[in-house]
Design an enzyme around this catalytic site. Structure first.
Site, short mmCIF file in Angstrom:
data_model
loop_
_atom_site.label_atom_id
_atom_site.label_comp_id
_atom_site.label_asym_id
_atom_site.label_seq_id
_atom_site.Cartn_x
_atom_site.Cartn_y
_atom_site.Cartn_z
N TRP A 1 5.65 8.08 -6.81
CA TRP A 1 4.69 8.26 -5.70
C TRP A 1 5.41 8.27 -4.37
O TRP A 1 4.89 8.75 -3.36
CB TRP A 1 3.59 7.20 -5.74
CG TRP A 1 4.03 5.79 -5.43
CD1 TRP A 1 5.04 5.11 -6.04
CD2 TRP A 1 3.51 4.91 -4.45
NE1 TRP A 1 5.16 3.85 -5.51
CE2 TRP A 1 4.23 3.69 -4.53
CE3 TRP A 1 2.48 5.00 -3.52
CZ2 TRP A 1 3.97 2.59 -3.71
CZ3 TRP A 1 2.22 3.90 -2.71
CH2 TRP A 1 2.96 2.72 -2.80
N ASP A 2 6.64 7.75 -4.36
CA ASP A 2 7.48 7.80 -3.17
C ASP A 2 7.49 9.20 -2.55
O ASP A 2 7.52 9.36 -1.33
CB ASP A 2 8.94 7.48 -3.51
CG ASP A 2 9.14 6.25 -4.37
OD1 ASP A 2 8.16 5.78 -4.97
OD2 ASP A 2 10.28 5.78 -4.46
N GLU B 1 4.16 -4.24 -8.18
CA GLU B 1 4.44 -4.10 -9.61
C GLU B 1 4.61 -5.41 -10.36
O GLU B 1 4.86 -5.41 -11.56
CB GLU B 1 5.67 -3.19 -9.80
CG GLU B 1 5.34 -1.77 -9.40
CD GLU B 1 6.51 -0.80 -9.51
OE1 GLU B 1 7.66 -1.27 -9.66
OE2 GLU B 1 6.26 0.41 -9.44
N LYS C 1 5.40 -8.22 -4.97
CA LYS C 1 6.70 -7.59 -4.78
C LYS C 1 6.76 -6.82 -3.47
O LYS C 1 7.79 -6.77 -2.82
CB LYS C 1 6.95 -6.63 -5.96
CG LYS C 1 8.33 -6.01 -6.00
CD LYS C 1 8.47 -5.08 -7.21
CE LYS C 1 9.78 -4.33 -7.22
NZ LYS C 1 9.77 -3.23 -8.20
N GLN C 2 5.66 -6.21 -3.10
CA GLN C 2 5.69 -5.27 -1.99
C GLN C 2 4.30 -5.09 -1.41
O GLN C 2 3.32 -5.56 -1.97
CB GLN C 2 6.20 -3.93 -2.49
CG GLN C 2 5.25 -3.25 -3.49
CD GLN C 2 5.91 -2.05 -4.14
OE1 GLN C 2 6.50 -2.14 -5.20
NE2 GLN C 2 5.80 -0.91 -3.49
N TYR D 1 17.28 6.36 -11.74
CA TYR D 1 15.87 6.77 -11.65
C TYR D 1 15.69 8.24 -12.01
O TYR D 1 14.72 8.88 -11.62
CB TYR D 1 15.26 6.44 -10.28
CG TYR D 1 15.20 4.95 -10.04
CD1 TYR D 1 14.07 4.23 -10.39
CD2 TYR D 1 16.28 4.27 -9.50
CE1 TYR D 1 14.01 2.86 -10.20
CE2 TYR D 1 16.23 2.90 -9.32
CZ TYR D 1 15.10 2.20 -9.66
OH TYR D 1 15.05 0.85 -9.48
#
Ligand SMILES: [Ca+2]
Ligand SMILES: [Ca+2]
Lengths: 766, 766
Positions: A336-337, A478, A592-593, A330
């Site tokens: 945004w984490d 996502e 997904k989340q 990454y």
């Protein structure tokens, strides 16, 4: 899953791996990482090399070696070691079963210990840490014990042939050994960005005499080959690895050699004491104590530790990598984490670090402006993957259709816009927690205005419905790209516009000169302010429907209603990407989340019925395919008083890395490393979840609820320059104000207003 | 490619296939189709069955047999025939080489002739046509010659076991033989829509005596088994196949039997004369004469013929199928092809037919309204695939990713919106060509207003740029889905809004009662009219850039610039779909068909430099993967004076079916049949291309240019109830007015105004 398959608990700070397993190499590397926000040295043995993912990731060394991926560089390894005894290798090499190794890691001070022993009881004991008193230093004590005064061949040095995810970043190596100072160095340059990287080594034998010494200068390394005569059956060595780049200092070589010599003079034990003192101070505010389950206590600290060492607290110009400094995955870049997952913990403990994280967004405004312009928008469109400059690092094609082998055009870079309002949101939270209006006036306002301007250029007005809409989006979930009016994004957009307006008018009245200076600087017109107001007033905000449900995006409820388990069966290839454009989840309600649920953790505008209905609806449809997901469900579960479910999510989230439940490689791409957002999420799960802490315009508030599994929970808060201790058990919630506080605190518990004087303690039976 | 590989030319109306080739079965079926706008009987031999794609497609019999595809039904075959001589089959059966067959087709009258002969010189000669004087009738004369007075076993009857693309549509069969009338029938019902379909047969032996007759009633058929004694070495039979559905008549059986008996009484030759008289009248206006190349002359008439028989001119409630009635492919349904490709020829010849086509859109307004509502819009969003009711027949998933086998979500049904403004455009053209304001007031205005209303609800206002935009589109080029501001669609949208406004104000002043009645009916508010004006004024219309190029959609010029040939090499599987979402063309500038160029054929607002620049730019990037493409490039080439290129496109377009250059099956799906839009495009290519005819507010105009290949071109025009003959050779353009015209014509040639009195002739040296 049993943690004993992975590690043994020594106490609430220490874990032990009794016998190193080769198949866990990748996970040791990141879980047992020594780091300090400047560098991260993976939990590998000194005998290992790039094949075992040995690496030391250095901040601020972005380089692109393969024409596609820009990532942080790995430093040459100054702890490279090879030992020979009677002309045979000694150590714990993968595939060669010469020694049995025990690993210990201390999460209080980030100390990595190894202890290897062979059949003849010869013993290698070594300890290291990445110093917090000198961020460029890794100190190592290295011993070989139980030698019968044999002669040992020792190869020490700096190995520049390091692991890299995407191409070799270093070239133009040169090295030197200075025998008078017992130092050596290896200098190299990054291939694209031409950063000079210097890795130095200083060493001193505390036991053992050097008999022969030969310098071996190879293309990418410098080694010393020595015959060492053991003393009292042993050899003991202190050594210091120092790394500097030309982005740190104008003369990185000079600094590295200077630090190497100086560290040698200071000595290992003193260096360790200085380092530990910094950690002691950090934990004073950042530790969270859990009574009743020692495994959970350890897991909490594992996560806190990793969130701390991932964060370049020393700088206001560097991002927090999604995998911290645990590897190059990454790209060592911020998502945004950073604001939504990593930052909140610092916001209520080490506020300077929170400020630095936000200043990083200020310093990368030009990158965000360029991204907006390149895509035909105005203002600041923050990068989905943001490195040093803030330029978009996310390539247009990165996933692969594993069936056809053809690359997929994912739109993370151009359609996932919420990172910009998420930053505005966090500036607001920073202001609420610190009252630091100076920061807002000097830095935050420019971000807020440029984000508002971006949003203005990104929304569309639907004249027929008399509302503003956001078209063609990718929300937090996502798996669903190309959607309209993602509830999370639309609400965040309104919020960002409102806060921009709030500070605009505040500055107009309280800092008129600063405002007019800024307006001139960024060429801001009054008509734009009017537009922000119009949009904030008329942006479409999906409301709870008859069943109290908020639709994740337009048309979501019309999609096939199924579960992740069903979709598993539809996979043609287990490695398939589930999302856009034609993955198994795309035309279904499987997400997904957390997405709508994520909205609830940020905004307190919905009642409990709405929270419950949406939690119950979305939870079974969530795959939790992202490490960001469980902590957010956990917080909402806690708000609904479902503390046992919060605890279940704690288990899911806290052990993602500790029990290696994640894949390290997917579709041929290395995605290992520490999930720093999940680490930050653990702090939120406890503080915002179990303690039910919230902050808003009305101040601080709590709605505590504790899971049965834990007897007691205790943590500190730093709020508007006042300090507090929160403790919570099955029967009681307590809030104690530090005696050093200058003023009293007004706060709320279960919506009842309370006041706490300095040194006083509030307690409530629950 | 040489036409002789496919057929021989007999003259400008007739072709011959000297020896039937089995591998061309599919193409004979559609190229040699007997049809009349009510039914289409494929060019198969009477010995053949569903395995050879024998079918007779009947209009207005929509039915869904597989839960997915609604399509027209095929009638049972009343010409089914089996002949046995000395207990051996006689005929031309695929795979059995008993006879050699010559086929002849006459495109003047749609007459199919077969002549088969075996080694013993025994000869089957047969002729048939689909009658234009009774649309329910197929008349057939059938002879066996050179028999030595043998006894022949003949099996005649009606076979209901027919070919179907997507499931069997017929069930509940019943049949009867009436020996007194020499008629039999087979009645069946469609499985989903419960339409009764009656197929009748009447027959009479002109030579040969029936000796034995047995009725064989099977589940899906009724047959007569007869021993026939030849007379004068032969057998000759006249028979009539009649088809009626319960959508045609309340008592279809009665009608069918009545017509069967009556046709028998009338006799084959008289039926043929009546039929030919209708065609003679049609050709009087619709024929195009080409001198200088007999192959081209034949090809022109082939295309005119197919455009005529594809069109249900007898009804105002039926669409023109994209493959006409040549097979069930494309569901016998209308696309934008109907208005933009099929209709223009009728507009200047058989204007009643043009009106019927547009009335079909009026009668399907409710289907379009429902589609709009279902997708969250207002007004009329016409179906991409429109059948009887106008409901959207286009399924969401129809292409397949041939590599994974997974279905693809194409967005033809919800993102390809231009069909609605295309209909508005055509209403305007109809009005220009006919002055038929009554039609506009009674029918057209409601379409225009509801389309404008749809567009109003579909556009978005970009407040930052102060312009309306159309987001998430699919333009004519179907390889690029999910694009913004497709130039073609945006220009058509503005045009549709302006024409809605024009007629609104015209009606307000000239037909105020009609307008207020309509406003009440469709609940139209004045604020909507204001909005149409705002949108028409401020809709974003991509302008020619510095290189005179109009960008097909936002960002098109940033896509990879390559060619179709290069993309061919990137295919993993030759059957792959090139477009959305991940096909080889998606991220490139390679387009399937005319898009910006299509805009130029509809609108005359750009100068020659712009036309030339865009033609030269887009042409090499166009795959011409759609049969709609070449004719449109051809027209623009002609406007640029590049008549030889127009001719090249003529060759590409006119022979698509004649030389079977198209695939009949793709990705397992039957896509054969006649390309009726290409057929209609040939008329445009000649009239709008070579003759350079245009119609606009200023009236009719010409910019003639002829290719070297042709000596002369001649066609008729019917314009505002006046008739004209246009002729053009290498040196001269002539326009002759019919003496019957009531008024003079004002027109323009090369932008010079001219006036032509009734009976007069204008000529210009060129
Ligand atoms: Ca071992
Ligand atoms: Ca044959």
């Amino acid at each position: 899953m049993n943690h004993e398959d992975f590690f043994k608990i020594k106490d609430g700070w220490n874990l032990k791996i009794e016998s190193l397993k080769e198949e866990q190499l990748v996970h040791y590397g990141s879980n047992l990482l020594c780091g300090n926000g400047y560098l991260g040295y993976r939990g590998t043995l000194v005998e290992w090399n790039k094949n075992q993912y040995q690496a030391c990731v250095i901040t601020d060394t972005y380089d692109m070696a393969d024409d596609k991926w820009r990532e942080l560089s790995n430093s040459p390894n100054a702890l490279a070691t090879e030992v020979r005894l009677n002309e045979k290798k000694l150590g714990d090499y993968p595939g060669e079963d010469q020694m049995e190794t025990e690993l210990n890691f201390n999460y209080k001070y980030g100390i990595f210990k190894r202890n290897s022993i062979n059949d003849e009881k010869i013993n290698i004991v070594s300890e290291r840490f990445a110093s917090y008193s000198n961020l460029h230093l890794i100190a190592n004590n290295y011993q070989i014990k139980n030698l019968s005064n044999q002669k040992v061949e020792l190869k020490l040095g700096i190995n520049g042939d390091v692991w890299d995810l995407n191409g070799s970043h270093l070239e133009n190596f040169s090295g030197e050994y200075d025998s008078s100072e017992n130092t050596l160095y290896l200098k190299a340059e990054t291939v694209e960005s031409n950063i000079t990287l210097v890795t130095a080594l200083s060493f001193k034998f505390k036991k053992g005499k050097i008999q022969n010494l030969k310098v071996e200068n190879e293309k990418k390394s410098i080694y010393l080959l020595m015959d060492i005569e053991a003393e009292a059956g042993g050899i003991e060595l202190d050594r210091n690895m120092i790394v500097y780049s030309s982005n740190d200092r104008e003369e990185p070589l000079k600094a590295a050699l200077n630090d190497a010599s100086s560290a040698l003079k200071t000595g290992y034990q003193t260096l360790k004491n200085e380092h530990q003192a910094v950690w002691d101070k950090k934990w004073e505010l950042m530790d969270i104590r859990v009574k009743g389950n020692i495994l959970d206590q350890l897991a909490v600290r594992f996560n806190l530790y990793h969130n701390i060492i991932a964060t370049p607290a020393h700088s206001e110009r560097l991002p927090i990598g999604a995998r911290g400094l645990s590897c190059q995955a990454y790209q060592g870049a911020a998502f945004w984490d950073q604001e939504i997952f990593n930052l909140p913990m610092f916001l209520f403990t080490e506020t300077e670090t929170a400020k630095n994280i936000l200043k990083y967004r200020y310093h990368t405004l030009n990158g965000a402006r360029k991204k907006a312009k390149d895509l035909g928008y105005e203002g600041a469109f923050y990068a989905w993957i943001s490195g040093k400059s803030g330029a978009e690092l996310c390539p247009s094609f990165f996933f692969k259709d594993v069936i056809s082998g053809r690359k997929i055009r994912n739109h993370f870079n151009d359609w996932q816009i919420h990172v910009s309002p998420d930053i505005s949101y966090t500036i607001w939270k920073y202001y609420l927690a610190t009252d630091d209006i100076d920061f807002v006036v000097e830095y935050g306002s420019e971000i807020l205005f440029e984000v508002a301007r971006f949003l203005h250029s990104r929304v569309y007005y639907n004249q027929y419905k008399d509302q503003y809409e956001i078209i063609r989006l990718l929300g937090p979930d996502e798996y669903h790209e190309n959607v309209d009016n993602n509830a999370f994004t639309n609400y965040q957009t309104q919020f960002a516009l409102k806060k921009a307006l709030y500070f605009y008018y505040k500055m107009e009245n309280e800092y008129p000169d600063k405002l007019s200076e800024l307006k001139t600087k960024i060429n801001l017109n009054d008509s734009e302010i009017t537009a922000w107001q119009q949009i904030a007033e008329k942006i479409y905000l999906p409301q709870p429907n008859g069943n109290n449900l908020i639709e994740q995006f337009d048309g979501y409820f019309d999609l096939e209603d199924t579960t992740a388990e069903v979709l598993e069966d539809r996979l043609i290839d287990k490695e398939e990407y589930w999302g856009w454009p034609n993955g198994v989840a795309v035309f279904t309600q499987v997400i997904k989340q957390a997405d709508v649920i994520q909205l609830f953790t940020l905004h307190d505008t919905f009642n409990e019925e709405v929270l419950a209905a949406n939690y119950d609806y979305y939870e079974p449809r969530t795959q939790h395919g992202s490490s960001l997901s469980p902590s957010q469900y956990a917080i909402v579960a806690a708000r609904l008083g479902r503390a046992e479910e919060t605890y279940d999510y704690f288990k899911k989230s806290a052990f993602i890395d500790l029990m290696s439940t994640n894949k390290a490689v997917s579709g041929g791409t290395f995605i290992g490393g520490v999930h720093t957002a999940a680490a930050g999420g653990i702090w939120q799960l406890i503080v915002n979840g179990f303690a039910g802490m919230k902050i808003d315009k009305k101040g601080l508030s709590f709605k505590p609820t504790l899971c049965q599994e834990w007897e007691e929970l205790e943590f500190k808060l730093n709020y508007k320059e006042k300090k507090f201790k929160v403790s919570l058990n099955q029967n009681q919630f307590k809030l104690k104000a530090a005696t050093s506080n200058q003023t009293e605190l007004e706060f709320r518990v279960f919506d009842q207003k309370q006041v706490l004087k300095p040194g006083a303690e509030y307690s409530l039976k629950i």
